[in-house]
Design a protein around this motif. Structure first.
Motif, PDB file in Angstrom:
ATOM      1  N   GLN A 126       0.827  -1.207   0.000  1.00 32.84           N
ATOM      2  CA  GLN A 126       0.000   0.000   0.000  1.00 32.84           C
ATOM      3  C   GLN A 126       0.866   1.264   0.000  1.00 32.84           C
ATOM      4  O   GLN A 126       0.578   2.237  -0.692  1.00 32.84           O
ATOM      5  CB  GLN A 126      -0.924  -0.029   1.219  1.00 32.84           C
ATOM      6  CG  GLN A 126      -1.967   1.084   1.264  1.00 32.84           C
ATOM      7  CD  GLN A 126      -1.431   2.357   1.908  1.00 32.84           C
ATOM      8  OE1 GLN A 126      -0.629   2.301   2.845  1.00 32.84           O
ATOM      9  NE2 GLN A 126      -1.859   3.504   1.410  1.00 32.84           N
ATOM     10  N   SER A 128       3.879   1.585  -1.198  1.00 29.82           N
ATOM     11  CA  SER A 128       4.789   1.674  -2.341  1.00 29.82           C
ATOM     12  C   SER A 128       4.279   2.589  -3.451  1.00 29.82           C
ATOM     13  O   SER A 128       5.065   3.157  -4.210  1.00 29.82           O
ATOM     14  CB  SER A 128       5.043   0.283  -2.926  1.00 29.82           C
ATOM     15  OG  SER A 128       3.894  -0.186  -3.627  1.00 29.82           O
ATOM     16  N   GLY A 129       2.966   2.706  -3.586  1.00 30.52           N
ATOM     17  CA  GLY A 129       2.407   3.479  -4.687  1.00 30.52           C
ATOM     18  C   GLY A 129       2.320   2.712  -5.993  1.00 30.52           C
ATOM     19  O   GLY A 129       1.814   3.231  -6.992  1.00 30.52           O
ATOM     20  N   HIS A 284      10.095  13.264   1.170  1.00 26.23           N
ATOM     21  CA  HIS A 284       9.322  12.190   0.562  1.00 26.23           C
ATOM     22  C   HIS A 284       9.498  10.901   1.353  1.00 26.23           C
ATOM     23  O   HIS A 284      10.522  10.678   1.993  1.00 26.23           O
ATOM     24  CB  HIS A 284       9.770  11.955  -0.892  1.00 26.23           C
ATOM     25  CG  HIS A 284       9.719  13.185  -1.737  1.00 26.23           C
ATOM     26  ND1 HIS A 284       8.550  13.734  -2.199  1.00 26.23           N
ATOM     27  CD2 HIS A 284      10.713  13.985  -2.205  1.00 26.23           C
ATOM     28  CE1 HIS A 284       8.811  14.809  -2.909  1.00 26.23           C
ATOM     29  NE2 HIS A 284      10.118  14.989  -2.928  1.00 26.23           N
ATOM     30  N   GLN A 289       9.908   9.617  -5.301  1.00 24.79           N
ATOM     31  CA  GLN A 289       8.849  10.624  -5.345  1.00 24.79           C
ATOM     32  C   GLN A 289       9.368  12.011  -5.685  1.00 24.79           C
ATOM     33  O   GLN A 289       8.585  12.875  -6.096  1.00 24.79           O
ATOM     34  CB  GLN A 289       8.087  10.614  -4.023  1.00 24.79           C
ATOM     35  CG  GLN A 289       7.270   9.353  -3.835  1.00 24.79           C
ATOM     36  CD  GLN A 289       6.681   9.207  -2.447  1.00 24.79           C
ATOM     37  OE1 GLN A 289       7.341   9.504  -1.449  1.00 24.79           O
ATOM     38  NE2 GLN A 289       5.444   8.736  -2.367  1.00 24.79           N
ATOM     39  N   GLY A 292       8.671  12.002  -9.363  1.00 24.18           N
ATOM     40  CA  GLY A 292       7.437  11.236  -9.517  1.00 24.18           C
ATOM     41  C   GLY A 292       6.465  11.719 -10.559  1.00 24.18           C
ATOM     42  O   GLY A 292       5.320  11.258 -10.593  1.00 24.18           O
ATOM     43  N   PRO A 296       5.009   5.908 -10.143  1.00 26.90           N
ATOM     44  CA  PRO A 296       5.960   5.055  -9.411  1.00 26.90           C
ATOM     45  C   PRO A 296       6.797   4.202 -10.345  1.00 26.90           C
ATOM     46  O   PRO A 296       6.448   4.022 -11.525  1.00 26.90           O
ATOM     47  CB  PRO A 296       5.037   4.185  -8.556  1.00 26.90           C
ATOM     48  CG  PRO A 296       3.759   4.123  -9.322  1.00 26.90           C
ATOM     49  CD  PRO A 296       3.617   5.470  -9.973  1.00 26.90           C
TER      50      PRO A 296
END
Length: 461
Positions: A126, A128-129, A284, A289, A292, A296
């Motif tokens: 969740q 990690s993106g 970040h 990021q 970004g 990701p």
């Protein structure tokens, strides 16, 4: 929610050895036991297993942001076992989780369901993106990067890898083969074909004098030219901030610009977050990021800080990439119940205490203090970094020539003053690496900066 700046770990610190120096200015005491252990070390361990200091120290215990050696000397720790003690030494929440899990079961392997592993994987996926993420746990950053290379080359049916100059990705046969720092790559033999790309070091190399925008444009053009002369590679692997390379980094946005070029050819992007992850850079949660704009990475690797000293590494990737392997695999020690329990407790503490915010605030103060000192020390070429990931590069005064002897001297002087720091850099190890636990307080930042000031000023004495 508690503020770690004002509420550091408060368990009573262990007492020093009888008659030992304990104050930051007292200087180290080296005992007979340490010398005896050094002789035994040299008799049975490899010559290439590096040790810091002319008189190496044995660290026996720690508390908060401090450690003690076998002779009773107390040190403020600004290196955290190579960025691995991320929250604090002997953090009660983590040690309790380890003890409780060890009391139930220490080991089972990935052949059996493992609740702590599933729970930590859910949280990492969740955070990690990465969409539809899958997580595989390993025991180190080296093994994590090795796994990422396996996934990328299998997914792309290519053994060609793009890596950054001055990079470091581990000590396995495959990862030393893509490491762009000659001091940490002991062989030119490799199962991979590696091409090295410009951009990881902002203030050296052919584009150093360009503006940030022109630097990015020049590096992108170089990448396009490189890709025009070779078959499409499997992936680009890059550290958002180069760790062993001396905490160097490109301008924000470089890897987003690279990503656009890579996507045109289907080339994957692997973000090596072994040192930059978990909020250490302050601005970040992940280093990627800062770049970004294009989303990701395809694959993200992590290790070090998540276990707060326990051996955890891992890989996050989209399901289609993670599941591309067509044979069975397991991990005997990756995802161990004990290390997963430690990781869960450590991650929970980090998030609940906003240690990313603390890294931004206290790290920003520490960088300002060190830049003020550096302005008065001719040997300092540059103070760089973000959050609690700070590099001080040393050079011979009046030149850009790296000065590894000066870096070694400052390392020793800082230790004598009661401060532990690290070294690194692609130019003969001429950079000092400063990466304290993320619970560092303002008072400790000021104390460490004062010790570093004395150590740096000693270069002119």
């Amino acid at each position: 929610m508690n503020d770690p700046v004002n509420e550091p770990v408060t368990r009573p610190a262990p007492g020093p050895a009888t008659g030992a120096a304990t104050g930051p200015g007292a200087g180290p005491v080296t005992g007979l036991a340490t010398g005896e252990l050094l002789g035994r070390h040299r008799a049975v361990l490899p010559d290439w297993l590096a040790l810091y200091y002319a008189d190496p120290i044995e660290i026996t215990h720690g508390e908060g942001r401090h450690v003690w050696d076998a002779d009773g000397n107390r040190y403020l720790d600004f290196f955290g076992g190579i960025l691995t003690t991320m929250t604090a030494h002997a953090l009660p929440e983590v040690t309790k989780a380890i003890a409780e899990q060890a009391g139930r079961i220490v080991h089972s392997s990935t052949l059996y369901l493992n609740r702590p592993m599933v729970e930590l994987a859910e949280r990492v996926a969740q955070l990690s993106g990465i969409p539809d993420a899958r997580v595989f746990f390993t025991t180190s950053g080296t093994e994590a990067n090795d796994t990422a290379l396996l996934l990328a080359t299998a997914y792309r049916s290519s053994n060609q890898i793009l890596a950054m100059r001055n990079s470091y990705h581990g000590r396995s046969f495959s990862t030393v083969g893509i490491t762009g720092n000659k001091g940490w790559s002991p062989t030119g033999l490799s199962p991979l074909q590696t091409l090295y790309v410009h951009g990881g070091v902002r203030t050296r190399g052919p584009y150093a004098r360009l503006s940030d925008a022109d630097f990015i444009a020049a590096c992108v053009e170089d990448l396009r030219d490189l890709l025009g002369h070779t078959r499409p590679p499997a992936a680009l692997i890059a550290e958002p901030v180069q760790g062993v390379g001396g905490f160097t980094s490109p301008p924000d946005g470089l890897y987003a610009a690279f990503r656009e070029v890579l996507r045109e050819r289907g080339v994957l992007w692997i973000s090596d977050e072994v040192q930059t992850g978990w909020g250490r850079t302050g601005d970040h949660f992940w280093g990627w990021q800062a770049h970004g704009r294009s989303g990701p990475p395809d694959i993200l690797t992590f290790a070090k800080g998540i276990g707060n000293g326990m051996s955890i590494g891992g890989v996050v990737a989209r399901a289609e990439i993670m599941n591309c392997l067509d044979s069975n695999s397991i991990s005997t020690f990756g995802g161990s119940p004990v290390t997963m329990a430690a990781g869960l407790a450590n991650l929970t503490y980090l998030l609940e205490h906003d240690l990313q915010g603390n890294a931004r605030r206290v790290g920003g103060l520490l960088i300002e203090l060190l830049r003020a000192v550096a302005a008065q020390v001719p040997a300092v070429r540059e103070v760089r970094g973000r959050g609690l990931m700070i590099g001080i590069e040393l050079a011979r005064p009046g030149t850009d020539e790296a000065d590894p002897d000066a870096a070694a001297a400052v390392l020793e002087a800082a230790r004598a003053g009661g401060l532990l720091i690290g070294k690194g850099g692609g130019h003969d190890t001429s950079a000092l690496r400063i990466a304290p636990p993320l619970t560092l307080t303002v008072a400790e930042a000021e104390e460490g900066a004062s010790i570093l000031e004395d150590a740096l000023r000693s270069l002119g004495s």
